[in-house]
Design an enzyme around this catalytic site. Structure first.
Site, PDB file in Angstrom:
ATOM      1  N   ARG A  46       0.854  -1.187   0.000  1.00 14.50           N
ATOM      2  CA  ARG A  46       0.000   0.000   0.000  1.00 14.50           C
ATOM      3  C   ARG A  46       0.886   1.232   0.000  1.00 14.50           C
ATOM      4  O   ARG A  46       1.327   1.702   1.029  1.00 14.50           O
ATOM      5  CB  ARG A  46      -0.933   0.018   1.228  1.00 14.50           C
ATOM      6  CG  ARG A  46      -1.951   1.154   1.147  1.00 14.50           C
ATOM      7  CD  ARG A  46      -2.936   1.127   2.287  1.00 14.50           C
ATOM      8  NE  ARG A  46      -2.350   1.653   3.514  1.00 14.50           N
ATOM      9  CZ  ARG A  46      -3.027   1.821   4.651  1.00 14.50           C
ATOM     10  NH1 ARG A  46      -4.295   1.481   4.725  1.00 14.50           N
ATOM     11  NH2 ARG A  46      -2.437   2.295   5.717  1.00 14.50           N
ATOM     12  N   SER A 115     -12.472  -2.584   1.537  1.00  8.21           N
ATOM     13  CA  SER A 115     -12.609  -1.857   2.803  1.00  8.21           C
ATOM     14  C   SER A 115     -14.063  -1.527   3.052  1.00  8.21           C
ATOM     15  O   SER A 115     -14.790  -1.136   2.126  1.00  8.21           O
ATOM     16  CB  SER A 115     -11.808  -0.556   2.758  1.00  8.21           C
ATOM     17  OG  SER A 115     -10.436  -0.820   2.556  1.00  8.21           O
ATOM     18  N   LYS A 144      -3.381   6.956   6.705  1.00  8.52           N
ATOM     19  CA  LYS A 144      -3.969   7.308   5.410  1.00  8.52           C
ATOM     20  C   LYS A 144      -4.425   8.753   5.473  1.00  8.52           C
ATOM     21  O   LYS A 144      -4.971   9.199   6.469  1.00  8.52           O
ATOM     22  CB  LYS A 144      -5.176   6.414   5.101  1.00  8.52           C
ATOM     23  CG  LYS A 144      -4.812   5.022   4.659  1.00  8.52           C
ATOM     24  CD  LYS A 144      -6.043   4.203   4.346  1.00  8.52           C
ATOM     25  CE  LYS A 144      -6.748   4.694   3.110  1.00  8.52           C
ATOM     26  NZ  LYS A 144      -7.943   3.891   2.766  1.00  8.52           N
TER      27      LYS A 144
END
Length: 197
Positions: A46, A115, A144
């Site tokens: 990620r 998600s 994030k």
């Protein structure tokens, strides 16, 4: 402990994610080698701030490393890179390509995770054919930039009672609170800063 990802990954209770910005200046490949060497069996790539060419090069090497380690390799968001590096799966968010469209691209064998932040999103992910869901963020998190508000342990409790799909708890999970997350029914927890930092 049941498998997190049917048919492909070893049984595990920790789902690791890369994050170059939290890795204390160490290259993502070095961090990944250390994670895999410590026994991590699910690794998600990620990286939000890198160019596509760099991501592909890193993912090709991570695919090799995860195969050698017998670990499941998931690519976040980038279906094209997941296909090009022959990842085991791809994980998408609520604002990414819908699960049905991803399935048309990747075929029946690649794992698709999505998600979710609410019961409605969890039900929709199941209906769309996701193989597993992310449940969170359980706690506030800064890993994030576009993260939503924490869903708290209440949403985790709901998923445990109502969703039969494998799931991974994520968001703000650290050494000091992971026992609470497990006590609420999470069998697999995703950690980012606690591992890569």
């Amino acid at each position: 402990m049941p498998r997190l990802l049917p048919g492909t990954s070893p049984e595990t209770d920790v789902y690791a994610l890369t994050d170059d910005g939290l890795s204390l200046g160490r290259p993502v490949l070095d961090v990944a080698r250390a994670l895999l060497g410590s026994g991590i069996k699910i690794l998600q790539y990620r990286e939000k701030e890198k160019k596509a060419g760099q991501m592909l090069a890193e993912c090709l090497e991570l695919r090799r490393l995860t195969r050698e380690a017998g670990a499941c390799f998931i690519v976040n968001d980038h279906v094209d890179i997941a296909l090009l590096c022959e990842a085991d799966g791809v994980h998408v968010g609520q604002d990414d390509l819908p699960v049905e469209a991803v399935r048309r691209l990747v075929g029946p064998d690649m794992i698709i995770g999505q998600s979710t932040h609410s019961p409605e999103q969890a039900r929709a992910a199941v209906a769309a054919g996701a193989d597993y869901i992310g449940v969170g963020p359980i706690y506030p998190t800064k890993t994030k930039k576009d993260v939503c508000a924490a869903v708290t342990l209440d949403y985790l409790d709901w998923v445990v009672k109502h969703i039969d799909l494998p799931f991974v708890a994520i968001g703000g999970i650290k050494r000091h609170n992971i026992a609470d997350v497990v006590a609420h029914g999470a069998r697999c927890c995703a950690l980012v800063s606690e591992l890569v930092g």
